[in-house]
Design a protein around this motif. Structure first.
Motif, PDB file in Angstrom:
ATOM      1  N   ALA A   1      24.284  -7.102  16.238  1.00 16.32           N
ATOM      2  CA  ALA A   1      24.618  -7.477  14.862  1.00 16.32           C
ATOM      3  C   ALA A   1      25.496  -8.720  14.835  1.00 16.32           C
ATOM      4  N   VAL A   2      26.500  -8.754  15.717  1.00 14.10           N
ATOM      5  CA  VAL A   2      27.404  -9.914  15.778  1.00 14.10           C
ATOM      6  C   VAL A   2      26.641 -11.166  16.199  1.00 14.10           C
ATOM      7  N   MET A   3      25.810 -11.046  17.235  1.00 17.71           N
ATOM      8  CA  MET A   3      25.072 -12.209  17.728  1.00 17.71           C
ATOM      9  C   MET A   3      24.004 -12.656  16.732  1.00 17.71           C
ATOM     10  N   ASN A   4      23.418 -11.713  15.986  1.00 14.11           N
ATOM     11  CA  ASN A   4      22.488 -12.091  14.914  1.00 14.11           C
ATOM     12  C   ASN A   4      23.186 -12.973  13.885  1.00 14.11           C
ATOM     13  N   PHE A   5      24.402 -12.577  13.515  1.00 17.44           N
ATOM     14  CA  PHE A   5      25.164 -13.329  12.516  1.00 17.44           C
ATOM     15  C   PHE A   5      25.454 -14.740  13.022  1.00 17.44           C
ATOM     16  N   VAL A   6      25.900 -14.838  14.268  1.00 18.00           N
ATOM     17  CA  VAL A   6      26.212 -16.154  14.847  1.00 18.00           C
ATOM     18  C   VAL A   6      24.951 -17.006  14.929  1.00 18.00           C
ATOM     19  N   GLY A   7      23.858 -16.412  15.431  1.00 27.08           N
ATOM     20  CA  GLY A   7      22.612 -17.159  15.584  1.00 27.08           C
ATOM     21  C   GLY A   7      22.081 -17.692  14.275  1.00 27.08           C
ATOM     22  N   ALA A   8      22.283 -16.914  13.203  1.00 24.39           N
ATOM     23  CA  ALA A   8      21.786 -17.332  11.893  1.00 24.39           C
ATOM     24  C   ALA A   8      22.457 -18.601  11.394  1.00 24.39           C
ATOM     25  N   LEU A   9      23.632 -18.912  11.906  1.00 18.01           N
ATOM     26  CA  LEU A   9      24.387 -20.072  11.429  1.00 18.01           C
ATOM     27  C   LEU A   9      24.213 -21.305  12.312  1.00 18.01           C
ATOM     28  N   LEU A  10      23.367 -21.204  13.337  1.00 19.18           N
ATOM     29  CA  LEU A  10      23.268 -22.293  14.307  1.00 19.18           C
ATOM     30  C   LEU A  10      22.269 -23.385  13.935  1.00 19.18           C
ATOM     31  N   GLY A  11      21.438 -23.159  12.938  1.00 20.13           N
ATOM     32  CA  GLY A  11      20.465 -24.186  12.580  1.00 20.13           C
ATOM     33  C   GLY A  11      19.728 -23.831  11.310  1.00 20.13           C
ATOM     34  N   THR A  12      18.999 -24.792  10.769  1.00 20.73           N
ATOM     35  CA  THR A  12      18.216 -24.562   9.540  1.00 20.73           C
ATOM     36  C   THR A  12      16.795 -25.106   9.643  1.00 20.73           C
TER      37      THR A  12
END
Length: 334
Positions: free
Chosen positions: A48-59
């Motif tokens: 869950a934590v890594m999903n959140f971080v990954g979601a903010l790494l690019g668009t």
């Protein structure tokens, strides 16, 4: 009316993101849980934590979804919003059906299928060439690359550790799986949360609340990241059993290789190709690849066949639901 539809689209998109999280939680952690490298709750929290971080790494993937599937520039605003709303309905329905039967289908392709079906039913132009380049080709190539690369890496690893003590080697790879599972979860957030961002961005573009050159608003990124993280933490035990046990009994080394190869494929597609690939297809094919290094019969090909059928049906099934929803709602909302 348009403002209310946008709010409804955003709410449904975040609902899809949540189902994506619990539907695809198994992608990131099934191998680590099945090899006992991580306990289920610790694995879910980490994912869950890594999903959140990954979601903010690019668009980049989000912008592909928003601008390269359906052309929203040539229809009335309500028609555009209705199409997006019904596309989400198609994606959510197929996610829930495959989750119920424990089949690891692609949330990515259910969303794309929903967009195509709803777009066609709403009379909107479809970017077929972009779909072939950004969706169909990666859909075919990524699982093949995942299978072959996982097989080759596992063969090399077996040769390197051919004289090592099995018990000590397994303990080390259980530790290494903590890192590989985190990398896989990061890739899942990077790929899948961005698809929800793209849908919300579509709705905002339709009513002029955002401009293509401005990119994805920060609140959209945070909302999508939060929804997929909550969904991941709620778990996806049915699909986890399929990926972790029913395809093949994994050991820590094979789990580590499957996760590492899958994460690599996801990163390359997100950062280099900007293609919305399926984390489900990638990890499943990698698990089959490492399993085949034992012997081909070690992979339960009957289970693999059922998964393959779900893969093939995902886009047309989600497209059909999206189209039916559009035909039903368009006279009411348009």
């Amino acid at each position: 009316m348009e403002a209310a539809l946008v709010v409804l689209v955003v709410a449904l998109a975040l609902g899809f993101d949540y189902t994506n999280g619990f539907h695809d939680a198994a992608n990131a952690i099934a191998t680590s849980v099945s090899t006992r490298a991580l306990t289920p709750r610790v694995a879910l929290l980490m994912a869950a934590v890594m999903n959140f971080v990954g979601a903010l790494l690019g668009t980049e993937v989000a912008e592909t979804i928003a601008t390269s599937i359906v052309n929203l520039g040539e229809a009335a605003t309500r028609t555009e919003l209705t199409v997006v709303l019904c596309a989400l309905a198609g994606a959510i329905v197929w996610n829930l059906v495959t989750w119920w039967f424990g089949l690891p289908s692609s949330s990515t392709h259910s969303l794309i299928g929903g967009l195509v079906g709803a777009g066609l039913a709403g009379g909107l132009p479809i970017f077929w060439s972009a779909i072939v380049d950004k969706v169909v080709l990666p859909m075919v190539i990524s699982p093949v690359v995942g299978f072959v690369l996982a097989y080759l890496v596992m063969v090399a690893l077996l040769w390197v550790f051919r004289n090592a003590a099995p018990a000590r080697t397994h303990r080390r790879f259980r530790l290494a799986q903590t890192a590989s599972a985190a990398a896989m979860a990061l890739g899942h957030g990077l790929q899948d949360a961005q698809k929800t961002m793209g849908v919300i961005f579509l709705a905002l573009l339709a009513v002029g609340w955002a401009q293509p050159e401005d990119g994805i608003p920060l609140w959209v990124k945070l909302a999508a990241a939060g929804a997929i993280s909550l969904g991941t933490y709620s778990g996806g035990w049915r699909i986890m059993r399929t990926l972790g046990r029913r395809i093949i009994e994994l050991d820590p080394a094979r789990g580590f290789v499957a996760e590492s190869v899958s994460a690599t494929v996801l990163y390359v597609n997100a950062f280099v190709l900007h293609a919305p690939v399926s984390t489900t297809h990638t990890i499943t094919s990698a698990i089959m690849g490492v399993g085949a290094t034992r012997r081909l019969s070690a992979v339960r090909w009957g289970v693999a066949k059922n998964i393959g059928v779900a893969w093939v049906l995902t886009i047309p099934a989600a497209a059909l639901v999206g189209a039916l929803a559009t035909w039903a709602l368009h006279p009411v909302l348009a």
